[in-house]
Design a protein around this motif. Structure first.
Motif, PDB file in Angstrom:
ATOM      1  N   SER A 298       0.835  -1.201   0.000  1.00  0.00           N
ATOM      2  CA  SER A 298       0.000   0.000   0.000  1.00  0.00           C
ATOM      3  C   SER A 298       0.870   1.251   0.000  1.00  0.00           C
ATOM      4  CB  SER A 298      -0.908   0.012   1.236  1.00  0.00           C
ATOM      5  OG  SER A 298      -1.738   1.150   1.211  1.00  0.00           O
ATOM      6  N   PRO A 299       0.765   2.060  -1.044  1.00  0.00           N
ATOM      7  CA  PRO A 299       1.555   3.293  -1.061  1.00  0.00           C
ATOM      8  C   PRO A 299       1.030   4.291  -0.036  1.00  0.00           C
ATOM      9  CG  PRO A 299       0.069   3.216  -2.954  1.00  0.00           C
ATOM     10  CD  PRO A 299      -0.054   1.895  -2.258  1.00  0.00           C
ATOM     11  N   ASP A 300       1.883   5.182   0.391  1.00  0.00           N
ATOM     12  CA  ASP A 300       1.483   6.252   1.303  1.00  0.00           C
ATOM     13  C   ASP A 300       0.743   7.311   0.483  1.00  0.00           C
ATOM     14  OD1 ASP A 300       1.319   8.598   2.805  1.00  0.00           O
ATOM     15  OD2 ASP A 300       3.133   8.135   3.923  1.00  0.00           O
ATOM     16  N   PRO A 301      -0.552   7.574   0.787  1.00  0.00           N
ATOM     17  CA  PRO A 301      -1.312   8.547  -0.005  1.00  0.00           C
ATOM     18  C   PRO A 301      -0.677   9.931  -0.045  1.00  0.00           C
ATOM     19  CG  PRO A 301      -2.771   7.284   1.396  1.00  0.00           C
ATOM     20  CD  PRO A 301      -1.379   6.942   1.825  1.00  0.00           C
ATOM     21  N   ILE A 302      -0.088  10.346   1.064  1.00  0.00           N
ATOM     22  CA  ILE A 302       0.536  11.674   1.109  1.00  0.00           C
ATOM     23  C   ILE A 302       1.716  11.726   0.136  1.00  0.00           C
ATOM     24  CG2 ILE A 302       1.704  13.366   2.563  1.00  0.00           C
ATOM     25  CD1 ILE A 302      -1.267  13.016   3.212  1.00  0.00           C
ATOM     26  N   GLU A 303       2.520  10.650   0.127  1.00  0.00           N
ATOM     27  CA  GLU A 303       3.652  10.609  -0.810  1.00  0.00           C
ATOM     28  C   GLU A 303       3.174  10.577  -2.252  1.00  0.00           C
ATOM     29  OE1 GLU A 303       6.214   7.358   0.185  1.00  0.00           O
ATOM     30  OE2 GLU A 303       6.712   8.161   2.177  1.00  0.00           O
ATOM     31  N   LEU A 304       2.092   9.868  -2.509  1.00  0.00           N
ATOM     32  CA  LEU A 304       1.522   9.844  -3.866  1.00  0.00           C
ATOM     33  C   LEU A 304       1.140  11.245  -4.305  1.00  0.00           C
ATOM     34  CD1 LEU A 304      -0.875   6.745  -4.073  1.00  0.00           C
ATOM     35  CD2 LEU A 304       1.279   7.066  -5.281  1.00  0.00           C
TER      36      LEU A 304
ATOM     37  N   GLU B 284       2.313  14.052  -3.178  1.00  0.00           N
ATOM     38  CA  GLU B 284       3.527  14.849  -3.360  1.00  0.00           C
ATOM     39  C   GLU B 284       4.149  14.577  -4.732  1.00  0.00           C
ATOM     40  OE1 GLU B 284       4.901  17.117  -1.470  1.00  0.00           O
ATOM     41  OE2 GLU B 284       3.643  16.948   0.308  1.00  0.00           O
ATOM     42  N   GLN B 285       4.083  13.311  -5.152  1.00  0.00           N
ATOM     43  CA  GLN B 285       4.748  12.915  -6.399  1.00  0.00           C
ATOM     44  C   GLN B 285       3.928  13.256  -7.644  1.00  0.00           C
ATOM     45  OE1 GLN B 285       5.953   8.809  -6.471  1.00  0.00           O
ATOM     46  NE2 GLN B 285       6.915   8.963  -8.475  1.00  0.00           N
ATOM     47  N   TYR B 286       2.618  12.994  -7.586  1.00  0.00           N
ATOM     48  CA  TYR B 286       1.796  13.126  -8.794  1.00  0.00           C
ATOM     49  C   TYR B 286       0.822  14.294  -8.746  1.00  0.00           C
ATOM     50  CZ  TYR B 286       3.593   8.483  -9.811  1.00  0.00           C
ATOM     51  OH  TYR B 286       4.428   7.418 -10.067  1.00  0.00           O
ATOM     52  N   GLY B 287       0.810  15.020  -7.636  1.00  0.00           N
ATOM     53  CA  GLY B 287      -0.155  16.096  -7.483  1.00  0.00           C
ATOM     54  C   GLY B 287      -1.487  15.523  -7.015  1.00  0.00           C
ATOM     55  N   THR B 288      -2.194  16.287  -6.182  1.00  0.00           N
ATOM     56  CA  THR B 288      -3.457  15.792  -5.638  1.00  0.00           C
ATOM     57  C   THR B 288      -4.468  15.515  -6.740  1.00  0.00           C
ATOM     58  OG1 THR B 288      -3.100  16.918  -3.532  1.00  0.00           O
ATOM     59  CG2 THR B 288      -5.372  16.345  -4.082  1.00  0.00           C
ATOM     60  N   ASP B 289      -4.570  16.414  -7.709  1.00  0.00           N
ATOM     61  CA  ASP B 289      -5.522  16.186  -8.810  1.00  0.00           C
ATOM     62  C   ASP B 289      -5.188  14.905  -9.557  1.00  0.00           C
ATOM     63  OD1 ASP B 289      -7.043  18.474  -8.344  1.00  0.00           O
ATOM     64  OD2 ASP B 289      -5.737  19.728  -9.560  1.00  0.00           O
ATOM     65  N   GLY B 290      -3.916  14.661  -9.774  1.00  0.00           N
ATOM     66  CA  GLY B 290      -3.498  13.458 -10.487  1.00  0.00           C
ATOM     67  C   GLY B 290      -3.884  12.197  -9.741  1.00  0.00           C
ATOM     68  N   VAL B 291      -3.725  12.220  -8.413  1.00  0.00           N
ATOM     69  CA  VAL B 291      -4.065  11.040  -7.603  1.00  0.00           C
ATOM     70  C   VAL B 291      -5.582  10.855  -7.548  1.00  0.00           C
ATOM     71  CG1 VAL B 291      -3.910   9.980  -5.317  1.00  0.00           C
ATOM     72  CG2 VAL B 291      -1.957  11.213  -6.251  1.00  0.00           C
TER      73      VAL B 291
ATOM     74  N   CYS C  58      -2.187   7.048 -11.355  1.00  0.00           N
ATOM     75  CA  CYS C  58      -1.848   8.393 -10.882  1.00  0.00           C
ATOM     76  C   CYS C  58      -0.993   9.119 -11.916  1.00  0.00           C
ATOM     77  CB  CYS C  58      -1.105   8.314  -9.549  1.00  0.00           C
ATOM     78  SG  CYS C  58      -2.105   7.636  -8.213  1.00  0.00           S
ATOM     79  N   GLU C  59      -0.129   8.361 -12.560  1.00  0.00           N
ATOM     80  CA  GLU C  59       0.682   8.949 -13.634  1.00  0.00           C
ATOM     81  C   GLU C  59      -0.220   9.416 -14.770  1.00  0.00           C
ATOM     82  OE1 GLU C  59       4.636   7.805 -16.280  1.00  0.00           O
ATOM     83  OE2 GLU C  59       3.853   6.380 -14.828  1.00  0.00           O
ATOM     84  N   GLN C  60      -1.237   8.624 -15.068  1.00  0.00           N
ATOM     85  CA  GLN C  60      -2.199   9.013 -16.101  1.00  0.00           C
ATOM     86  C   GLN C  60      -2.947  10.278 -15.680  1.00  0.00           C
ATOM     87  OE1 GLN C  60      -4.958   5.889 -17.083  1.00  0.00           O
ATOM     88  NE2 GLN C  60      -6.046   7.098 -18.610  1.00  0.00           N
ATOM     89  N   GLY C  61      -3.287  10.349 -14.385  1.00  0.00           N
ATOM     90  CA  GLY C  61      -3.955  11.542 -13.877  1.00  0.00           C
ATOM     91  C   GLY C  61      -3.069  12.772 -13.969  1.00  0.00           C
ATOM     92  N   ARG C  62      -1.791  12.608 -13.627  1.00  0.00           N
ATOM     93  CA  ARG C  62      -0.849  13.732 -13.739  1.00  0.00           C
ATOM     94  C   ARG C  62      -0.691  14.164 -15.194  1.00  0.00           C
ATOM     95  NH1 ARG C  62       5.198  12.464 -12.111  1.00  0.00           N
ATOM     96  NH2 ARG C  62       4.980  11.232 -14.026  1.00  0.00           N
TER      97      ARG C  62
END
Length: 871
Positions: free
Chosen positions: A536-542, A544-551, A572-576
């Protein structure tokens, strides 16, 4: 003002969330507008943001933002749950680290530590939800043990007790030896466990004969009260009325008969242990057997066990098995898989235990809660959960509502020195009630037990508006019943059913209209995401990495209602990438210089098409939202923006390199851009707010924000222009395909001829020439010899490639394509000639197959003619 080359999510997120908060955009108070209310499923006060929270709260935020933009008075109530078992376990662990044993503390001292822990850690998850963009009315934040909510719980207990729903009694409960508390059936997780099946010899008194009993729990033989056989089992008829001797402790027990015993299972004999098995308890009650409880609350053996006193139950199991082997009373041992109950919170193996507890009668309470769902007044989404809800509500058992904990809502029962009790709100009222009943009122003390957490959270939609204590208040009458509840299927019975029960009991109304049930977030291998698995990835780190909108986009792209979602970071990458696409499209438009020249015919036609396509998409998206298909609504928005707006419309109206665009067309583009930003805002709040305030759209007032901008409404659209433009798109795409397949440079202009039998392409001529790079577009009535041909809708198109192709290679390509289509046609014909298929398939499926056949035949005809024309 120039716009940055790349979008900086963090900068936008910090800026706009603070701006929304400062300007009160999340705040809601009753007014003349239509209310739209969501109460957040209160996360445990112990919680930190995980992927399930991410999904659940993103969905809630999408719904609340859309309602706000639709002009409704959107109110989203946040809060946390005190979570008795989980929080007490956290505090006990914290104290243990400090060298403090809970047993050495008074209740008051322990609660002081618990409240300190809550104040320090209890709000972490709510702060994390701000990072997600959750547009809650934070001024309304509630905690289930706030004074007003606690008073509501006490009032409800008293109300239910007076109505005859609550009683106190000794019954078999699910006992958690680690938490040292009773649990309801719904808090027990059944798991398949590999165990051993011990075949134990019980000697028949005054005989050399033995009965063989199979059990997975040899450590409970000391609590046996009887051996039971089926009265129809001929193998054991001679044992009627005799007694058997329990191994090791040599206690005599009767052999009884009951048809409950299955003759085919095991040896056909059953050891009856009333204190440690629910079914055995009921059998014991029927046959008036002794109840011997050999386990302490912590799962160790007590003095009634006679042997291995003080040993843990699992250690005792191994030791007793060894002792039985040593005295020759083990017949055999087999490997055995069976279902074992575990505590949802502590993961300790559950012990069935007779215990004095407080109970809530559920049969009469459950019926109205079932009726709401069956009548559709409360809609479960997806409705596949209705059947399991119905089964549970029709087979509901009395609810054990007491918990042997200190942290929680204390039960308002009061005892005198003789342990006589009354129900009262305060000690003073209890003393008066005891006196009224002619009982002594000395040394009055309150019940030590607290209520099951779900009892208090069952009041949540009412208690957050103070509707239990003060049902006539303005907030309660305005916001209640709420609109949508977003929660997980696993608490459909824990929480959802109980909220409906409580709501009906107080208001004769259901507390909400729709229950959107999310799926479990799993990894791409299908495993449930958890810290223990490390998947399970850390949502906060996600974020930070992909932007909230992207996640947010990534979560929703993979989340159909009620179905588990296979989450992968690539979403998330697709969202970013989607956020970057919108950003770059905006940079393109903002970079255009303008001229006062009027818009061209092609630009006006393109605008007419996109407006119709936009309105069509809005209607599709609205339909998806009506049925809570949020993933589909997002995908429709995604395709509209990425494909229709960016890939087609902007390319159609884009000026030549370093050339200006007509001012009239730019204004049209700006209008469309604001519309698509409004459509995307519920999904992507930060990016859309950032672009909304760019100077390209002029000066905005302080309150002129996209968060409260009008959401696009359904409007009429021209289906004909959409259909025509689909053919134009197909022509352009086919020309590009021809270039790719023939290795022709995109820079080389090609001649195109169209035999237009269905559409007038004259108004699209300039668009086709521009995007397909056509040197000459002609309209013909006959076939063009030697040209590559293709169909666009019903119209034939021809590209005379002359020296640009290898004729032999082209013949071979066409032959292979004809061969493929003939094989495809054969399979379709086979299906259509199958009478069973025609009889059983839906009409639309048959029609679809017939259309496939017609299309394949038309393509084969054109390809055959093209082959002939090549000579």
């Amino acid at each position: 003002m120039s716009i940055a080359k790349t979008y900086n999510p963090k900068e936008a997120e910090d800026k706009w969330y603070q701006y929304w908060m400062e300007n009160g955009f999340f705040r809601s108070t009753p007014d003349a507008r239509e209310p739209y209310t969501i109460v957040m499923p209160p996360p445990n006060v112990t919680g930190v943001l995980h992927m399930g929270h991410m999904l659940n709260n993103t969905i809630q935020d999408v719904l609340i933002r859309r309602a706000r933009m639709q002009g409704k008075n959107a109110c989203w109530i946040p809060g946390t749950d005190h979570a008795s078992i989980a929080t007490e376990a956290k505090v006990v662990a914290m104290l243990k680290e400090q060298g403090i044993d809970k047993k050495t503390l008074t209740r008051e001292d322990f609660l002081k530590h618990a409240w300190e822990w809550k104040e320090k850690y209890g709000g972490i998850i709510l702060k994390q939800l701000e990072k997600l963009g959750a547009s809650c009315d934070w001024e309304r934040t509630k905690f289930t043990m706030d004074a007003d909510l606690s008073e509501s719980v006490t009032d409800t207990f008293i109300k239910f007790y007076k109505a005859g729903y609550i009683y106190r009694g000794v019954r078999m409960v699910n006992w958690d030896p680690q938490g040292k508390t009773a649990l309801s059936d719904e808090e027990v997780i059944r798991k398949e466990v590999q165990q051993k099946l011990y075949y134990i010899r019980y000697k028949i008194k005054d005989s050399n004969e033995y009965l063989i009993i199979a059990t997975t729990r040899p450590e409970t033989i000391m609590a046996d009260a009887a051996i039971c056989i089926n009265p129809n089992d001929k193998r054991y008829l001679h044992l009627k009325g005799k007694t058997a001797i329990i191994p090791l402790v040599n206690r005599e027990i009767p052999i009884i008969e009951d048809t409950y015993v299955e003759m085919e299972f095991g040896t056909g004999c059953l050891k009856v242990t009333p204190a440690h098995d629910l079914n055995d308890y009921e059998l014991g009650q029927k046959h008036n057997l002794e109840v011997i409880d050999i386990l302490n609350d912590d799962g160790t053996l007590n003095e009634k066990a006679i042997i291995l006193v003080g040993e843990d139950r699992f250690i005792a199991r191994k030791k007793i098995a060894k002792q039985l082997e040593e005295v020759g009373q083990i017949e055999k041992i087999e490997e055995y898989k069976s279902q074992v109950g575990f505590s949802e919170r502590t993961d300790a193996a559950i012990e069935p235990k007779l215990s004095m507890q407080w109970w809530c009668k559920m049969d009469k309470l459950a019926q109205p809660a079932l009726d709401y769902v069956l009548s559709g007044e409360v809609r479960l989404i997806p409705d596949k959960f209705t059947a399991s809800y119905k089964h549970w509500m029709e087979n509901v058992k009395d609810w054990c509502i007491s918990r042997q904990l200190w942290w929680g809502q204390r039960i308002p029962a009061w005892y005198n020195e003789k342990n006589e009790w009354v129900i009262a709100k305060t000690k003073e009222e209890a003393i008066q009630e005891l006196k009224n009943q002619g009982k002594t009122a000395d040394s009055v003390r309150q019940e030590e037990d607290v209520l099951d957490t779900w009892f208090s959270s069952g009041l949540w939609p009412m208690s957050v508006f103070d509707g239990v204590r003060n049902p006539e208040n303005e907030d309660f009458n305005y916001y209640y019943p709420t609109n949508d509840l977003v929660t997980a299927p696993e608490i459909l019975f824990f929480w959802v059913a109980r909220m409906i029960i409580m709501g009906h009991n107080y208001t004769e109304k259901a507390p909400f209209q729709n229950v959107y049930l999310t799926g479990i977030v799993r990894d791409k291998l299908g495993r449930k995401m958890s810290k223990s698995l490390g998947n399970s990835p850390d949502p906060i780190e996600l974020m930070e990495q992909y932007g909230t909108d992207g996640v947010r986009v990534g979560m929703l792209l993979s989340s159909p209602a009620g179905n588990d979602l296979m989450f992968d970071v690539s979403y998330c990458e697709q969202g970013r990438n989607f956020a970057n696409k919108i950003w770059n499209a905006f940079r393109l438009v903002k970079g255009w210089e303008t001229t006062d020249s009027p818009a061209t015919v092609a630009q006006k036609t393109s605008a007419q098409w996109f407006e119709s396509r936009f309105n069509q998409a809005v209607a599709e998206i609205d339909e998806h939202f009506k049925h809570y298909r949020l993933s589909d609504a997002l995908m429709a928005t995604y395709k509209l923006i990425w494909d229709d707006f960016c890939a087609w419309y902007l390319e159609l109206i884009k000026p030549a390199y370093q050339m200006p665009i007509e001012q009239e067309t730019l204004e049209t583009v700006k209008n469309f851009f604001q519309k698509i930003l409004s459509l995307a805002h519920p999904f992507m709040p930060f990016l859309t707010e950032e672009l909304w305030h760019d100077e390209l759209f002029g000066q905005r007032d302080v309150k002129d924000c996209i968060i409260v901008a009008p959401y696009p409404e359904i409007a009429g659209f021209d289906e004909n222009i959409i259909r025509e433009f689909a053919s134009v798109q197909q022509i352009i795409s086919e020309v590009r395909n021809v270039r790719n397949s023939k290795g022709i440079s995109p820079k080389i202009a090609l001649p195109l001829a169209i035999n237009a039998t269905d559409i007038d392409y004259s108004k699209y001529q300039d668009s086709i020439i521009k995007l397909a790079n056509i040197e000459e577009l002609t309209f013909v009535k006959d076939k063009v010899a030697g040209a590559v041909s293709f169909l666009a809708g019903r119209d034939e198109c021809y590209i005379a490639l002359a020296n640009n192709i290898d004729v032999d290679a082209e013949r071979e390509r066409i032959r292979k394509e004809i061969e493929y289509l003939q094989g495809f046609l054969l399979s379709v014909d086979k299906k259509l000639s199958n009478e069973r298929f025609i009889a059983n398939a839906k009409p639309e499926i048959v029609e679809n197959e017939q259309n496939k056949k017609a299309d394949a035949e038309a393509k084969i005809k054109i390809l055959t003619e093209s082959l002939t024309s090549l000579g």
